[in-house]
Scaffold this active site. Sequence first.
Site, PDB file in Angstrom:
ATOM      1  N   LYS A 106       5.062  -6.941   1.795  1.00 32.70           N
ATOM      2  CA  LYS A 106       4.248  -6.291   0.909  1.00 32.70           C
ATOM      3  C   LYS A 106       5.154  -7.224  -0.412  1.00 32.70           C
ATOM      4  O   LYS A 106       3.998  -7.089  -1.935  1.00 32.70           O
ATOM      5  CB  LYS A 106       4.810  -5.063   0.436  1.00 32.70           C
ATOM      6  CG  LYS A 106       3.696  -4.287   1.422  1.00 32.70           C
ATOM      7  CD  LYS A 106       4.280  -2.915   1.809  1.00 32.70           C
ATOM      8  CE  LYS A 106       3.349  -1.909   2.447  1.00 32.70           C
ATOM      9  NZ  LYS A 106       4.107  -0.365   2.992  1.00 32.70           N
TER      10      LYS A 106
ATOM     11  N   SER B 132       8.399  -1.956   0.416  1.00 32.08           N
ATOM     12  CA  SER B 132       9.152  -0.836   1.381  1.00 32.08           C
ATOM     13  C   SER B 132       8.239  -0.761   2.506  1.00 32.08           C
ATOM     14  O   SER B 132       6.835  -0.498   1.767  1.00 32.08           O
ATOM     15  CB  SER B 132       9.938  -0.039   0.788  1.00 32.08           C
ATOM     16  OG  SER B 132      10.327   1.226   1.653  1.00 32.08           O
ATOM     17  N   ASP B 133       8.239  -0.173   3.431  1.00 35.90           N
ATOM     18  CA  ASP B 133       7.285   0.621   4.408  1.00 35.90           C
ATOM     19  C   ASP B 133       8.428   1.513   4.922  1.00 35.90           C
ATOM     20  O   ASP B 133       9.419   1.251   5.594  1.00 35.90           O
ATOM     21  CB  ASP B 133       7.049  -0.632   4.868  1.00 35.90           C
ATOM     22  CG  ASP B 133       6.003   0.017   6.120  1.00 35.90           C
ATOM     23  OD1 ASP B 133       4.302  -0.105   4.447  1.00 35.90           O
ATOM     24  OD2 ASP B 133       5.601   0.624   7.581  1.00 35.90           O
ATOM     25  N   THR B 134       7.544   2.423   5.512  1.00 35.61           N
ATOM     26  CA  THR B 134       8.311   3.478   6.658  1.00 35.61           C
ATOM     27  C   THR B 134       7.462   3.863   7.546  1.00 35.61           C
ATOM     28  O   THR B 134       5.524   4.017   7.513  1.00 35.61           O
ATOM     29  CB  THR B 134       8.844   4.833   5.817  1.00 35.61           C
ATOM     30  OG1 THR B 134       9.345   4.865   4.441  1.00 35.61           O
ATOM     31  CG2 THR B 134       9.786   5.862   6.162  1.00 35.61           C
TER      32      THR B 134
END
Length: 190
Positions: free
Chosen positions: A53, A69-71
């Site tokens: 990203k 960011s990624d969760t």
Amino acid sequence: MTSTLILASASPRRKELLELLQVPFKVMPSDVDEIIDNSLHPKEIVQQLAKQKAEFIADKVDNAYVIGSDTIVAFENQMLGKPKTEEEAIKMLHMLSGNTHEVYTGVSIVTDKRCITFCEKTEVTFYPLSAEEINQYVATGEPMDKAGAYGIQGYGALLVEKIVGDYYAVVGLPIAKVKRKLRELGYYEQ
């Protein structure tokens, strides 16, 4: 010339957390096709996605610090994404009821010259939940755009018995660590 800070995310929660830094920034959501290798550990997956990203936006701009960011929510080696239906949300919440699961948030900060990528893991324990509690929560609509079918910063807070780790990583951005990594990259020395 001062570098621009860019958040490569459409998440309103990440935007709110980045505002805590009290510095100007732009929001440029990343439209990258998320390519993941499901054989990897969630810790590695969130870091890869965060980097994809950030790099997607960094390739389009100059002189910027781009944050991706990624969760991922994981329980018993199973990744729990955003539920597609209310029934799927109910199933996920029954699975998490009375149990401890992990939330992995990966962050990547990309500049013209460097990249720092890291992951924060937080353990979240839910109270045992009745079917009525789960149905009432799903009826709020909140679970439908959240990994693991809950948002800890909203009504989902009523489900959580305890957490071990960074609360803000569960929300979607471990902001204290992000600030320190920006300093490490030289953002605050400009």
